[in-house]
Scaffold this active site. Structure first.
Site, short mmCIF file in Angstrom:
data_model
loop_
_atom_site.label_atom_id
_atom_site.label_comp_id
_atom_site.label_asym_id
_atom_site.label_seq_id
_atom_site.Cartn_x
_atom_site.Cartn_y
_atom_site.Cartn_z
N ARG A 146 0.84 -1.21 0.00
CA ARG A 146 0.00 0.00 0.00
C ARG A 146 0.88 1.26 0.00
O ARG A 146 1.03 1.94 -1.01
CB ARG A 146 -0.95 -0.02 1.20
CG ARG A 146 -2.13 0.93 1.10
CD ARG A 146 -1.81 2.36 1.46
NE ARG A 146 -1.34 2.51 2.84
CZ ARG A 146 -0.83 3.65 3.31
NH1 ARG A 146 -0.72 4.71 2.54
NH2 ARG A 146 -0.39 3.72 4.56
N ASP A 147 1.53 1.55 1.12
CA ASP A 147 2.34 2.77 1.19
C ASP A 147 3.46 2.73 0.15
O ASP A 147 3.80 3.72 -0.49
CB ASP A 147 2.96 2.88 2.60
CG ASP A 147 3.22 4.30 3.04
OD1 ASP A 147 3.23 5.19 2.18
OD2 ASP A 147 3.43 4.54 4.25
N HIS B 230 4.79 4.15 12.72
CA HIS B 230 4.90 4.07 11.26
C HIS B 230 5.90 5.16 10.87
O HIS B 230 5.57 6.34 10.88
CB HIS B 230 3.50 4.32 10.68
CG HIS B 230 3.43 4.41 9.19
ND1 HIS B 230 2.79 3.45 8.43
CD2 HIS B 230 3.88 5.33 8.31
CE1 HIS B 230 2.85 3.79 7.15
NE2 HIS B 230 3.51 4.94 7.05
N CYS C 229 3.76 9.25 0.88
CA CYS C 229 2.41 9.73 0.59
C CYS C 229 2.43 10.69 -0.58
O CYS C 229 3.19 11.66 -0.57
CB CYS C 229 1.84 10.42 1.83
SG CYS C 229 0.24 11.18 1.54
N ASN D 167 9.53 4.52 3.45
CA ASN D 167 9.32 4.05 4.82
C ASN D 167 10.62 3.49 5.40
O ASN D 167 11.53 3.12 4.66
CB ASN D 167 8.30 2.90 4.82
CG ASN D 167 6.91 3.36 4.47
OD1 ASN D 167 6.65 3.79 3.35
ND2 ASN D 167 6.00 3.28 5.42
N1 COA Z 1 -13.53 4.76 -2.75
C1 COA Z 1 -13.83 5.00 -4.05
N2 COA Z 1 -14.46 6.09 -4.49
C2 COA Z 1 -14.79 7.00 -3.56
C3 COA Z 1 -14.52 6.83 -2.20
C4 COA Z 1 -13.86 5.66 -1.81
N3 COA Z 1 -13.53 5.41 -0.54
N4 COA Z 1 -14.97 7.90 -1.53
C5 COA Z 1 -15.52 8.73 -2.44
N5 COA Z 1 -15.42 8.18 -3.67
C6 COA Z 1 -15.84 8.73 -4.95
C7 COA Z 1 -17.26 9.25 -4.94
O1 COA Z 1 -18.14 8.18 -5.21
C8 COA Z 1 -17.21 10.26 -6.07
O2 COA Z 1 -17.22 9.59 -7.30
P1 COA Z 1 -17.76 10.27 -8.65
O3 COA Z 1 -16.86 11.46 -8.91
O4 COA Z 1 -17.59 9.19 -9.66
O5 COA Z 1 -19.17 10.67 -8.34
C9 COA Z 1 -15.84 10.87 -5.92
O6 COA Z 1 -15.03 9.88 -5.25
C10 COA Z 1 -15.84 12.15 -5.13
O7 COA Z 1 -16.47 11.91 -3.89
P2 COA Z 1 -16.31 12.90 -2.66
O8 COA Z 1 -17.03 12.33 -1.49
O9 COA Z 1 -16.68 14.30 -3.10
O10 COA Z 1 -14.78 12.76 -2.39
P3 COA Z 1 -13.61 13.80 -2.55
O11 COA Z 1 -13.40 14.17 -3.97
O12 COA Z 1 -13.81 14.88 -1.54
O13 COA Z 1 -12.38 12.86 -2.10
C11 COA Z 1 -11.55 11.01 -0.83
C12 COA Z 1 -12.32 12.31 -0.82
C13 COA Z 1 -11.30 10.64 0.60
C14 COA Z 1 -12.38 9.95 -1.52
C15 COA Z 1 -10.22 11.20 -1.63
O14 COA Z 1 -9.61 12.39 -1.22
C16 COA Z 1 -9.30 10.04 -1.44
O15 COA Z 1 -9.56 8.95 -1.93
N6 COA Z 1 -8.15 10.24 -0.79
C17 COA Z 1 -7.22 9.15 -0.53
C18 COA Z 1 -5.91 9.70 -0.13
C19 COA Z 1 -4.88 8.63 0.06
O16 COA Z 1 -5.03 7.47 -0.29
N7 COA Z 1 -3.77 9.05 0.60
C20 COA Z 1 -2.66 8.19 0.85
C21 COA Z 1 -2.83 7.33 2.03
S1 COA Z 1 -2.73 8.20 3.55
ZN ZN Z 2 3.56 6.13 5.37
#
Ligand code: COA
Ligand code: ZN
Length: 307
Positions: free
Chosen positions: A12-13, A205, A238, A247
């Site tokens: 993942r990371d 971590h 990240c 890491n």
């Molecule tokens: N898995 C898949 N799709 C997701 C989701 C999830 N957990 N959460 C939201 N979505 C989708 C929604 O269905 C929507 O889809 P659409 O555009 O096709 O309608 C879209 O994402 C936007 O949804 P919204 O609730 O407005 O989310 P956002 O744009 O504010 O994004 C997160 C929020 C959390 C989903 C996004 O920022 C994210 O995935 N971040 C992950 C960061 C990460 O992995 N960082 C590294 C690890 S720490």
């Molecule tokens: Zn990390």
């Protein structure tokens, strides 16, 4: 013998920030090598938006395959919100990790929520996950320093870690997301955290950006921490935290533990195989601080006698 428990986060990371897409089969190849090396707990993937992190778009396919191939492996998945939890549950996840950052800006950059909303979301997700019978981990990211807001106040960290513990997280994972910690701070923060949770419910971590990953882990061990997240070959970082390097490498922690009379259940030879495989996938040399020495001291493979 004293035991150190490692959660391997390379899948993942380690992979989330890699520029070229790694196939599900290749991810299984990497995880298989980690299992062969003795790894018993991994973070396999994340159920996040595929637009935010395209590398993790195959989470729904990967997780059931991991469970099918290695039924005894603890395979966790990172989930940023309830939608992620739903997807993870549908894929058969038995363990999830929520991700809260200690600052307003880091939450915004990472999951597009402010701190208050991220805290609320993490608490709801933990509560729901527990009602589904899942084991839970809660990251508190940028636990030492934020790339946007600078040093994280200790009082904020203690408050958030306490909230995650109170919300039922089995493990609170203190994440030095950009690798900014030093051993004295690790010691000091762990001391303060004892007021809000027992150290056996806490994991470290660490990222090795400034070469202090192993020293920070040792400070944790001396303070009583026995759970660590590491990534084979030191891959990781990240995508939303500028300056985040890899890491703490699994081989570095395993070597340090072995040389200090502690057991991890993981063998270095198997990790070298996993590093070699990951190098093939990513097309570049990998390895933690100890890997050059480990490679040199590895016994050469036996030469096959030709009849
Ligand atoms: N898995 C898949 N799709 C997701 C989701 C999830 N957990 N959460 C939201 N979505 C989708 C929604 O269905 C929507 O889809 P659409 O555009 O096709 O309608 C879209 O994402 C936007 O949804 P919204 O609730 O407005 O989310 P956002 O744009 O504010 O994004 C997160 C929020 C959390 C989903 C996004 O920022 C994210 O995935 N971040 C992950 C960061 C990460 O992995 N960082 C590294 C690890 S720490
Ligand atoms: Zn990390």
């Amino acid at each position: 013998m004293d035991q150190i428990q490692i959660t391997e986060v390379a899948a993942r990371d380690g992979l989330q920030n890699q520029p070229s897409l790694i196939s599900t089969q290749d991810k299984l190849g990497l995880i298989g090598r980690l299992v062969a090396a003795g790894v018993e707990s991994i973070e396999a993937t994340s159920f996040v938006s595929p637009k935010a992190v395209p590398q993790m778009a195959d989470a729904g396919e990967l997780l059931p395959l991991v469970a099918q191939r290695w039924p005894r492996l603890r395979a966790s998945a990172l989930v940023p919100n309830l939608r992620g939890l739903e997807r993870a549950h549908a894929a058969g996840a038995k363990e999830i990790a929520v991700v809260l950052s200690a600052t307003e800006t880091m939450n915004r950059k990472n999951i597009n929520m402010g701190l208050a909303e991220a805290l609320d979301t993490s608490e709801q997700t933990l509560s729901h996950a527990r009602s589904l019978g899942l084991r839970t981990r809660a990251y508190v990211a940028v636990a030492f320093e934020c790339p946007f807001e600078g040093p994280t106040p200790q009082s904020v960290l203690v408050r958030l870690a306490g909230r995650m513990h109170a919300a039922g997280a089995h493990e609170v994972v203190l994440a030095d997301t950009i690798g900014a910690a030093a051993p004295a701070q690790v010691r000091e923060r762990l001391q303060a955290l004892r007021d809000v949770l027992p150290l056996h419910a806490l994991a470290l971590h660490l990222h090795d950006t400034r070469g202090l990953g192993a020293a920070n882990a040792w400070a944790g061990i001396e303070a009583g921490v026995r759970r660590f997240d590491t990534s084979v070959g030191g891959i990781g970082g990240c995508p939303f935290a500028p300056g985040a390097a890899g890491n703490l490498a699994t081989e570095d922690l395993v070597l340090m533990a072995e040389r200090s009379g502690m057991a991890t259940g993981i063998h270095l030879d198997g990790l070298l195989d996993a590093i070699g495989f990951a190098e093939g996938l990513l097309g570049r040399p990998l390895g933690g601080r100890s890997s050059a020495w480990l490679r040199c001291s590895r016994p050469a493979p036996a030469v096959q006698a030709v009849a």
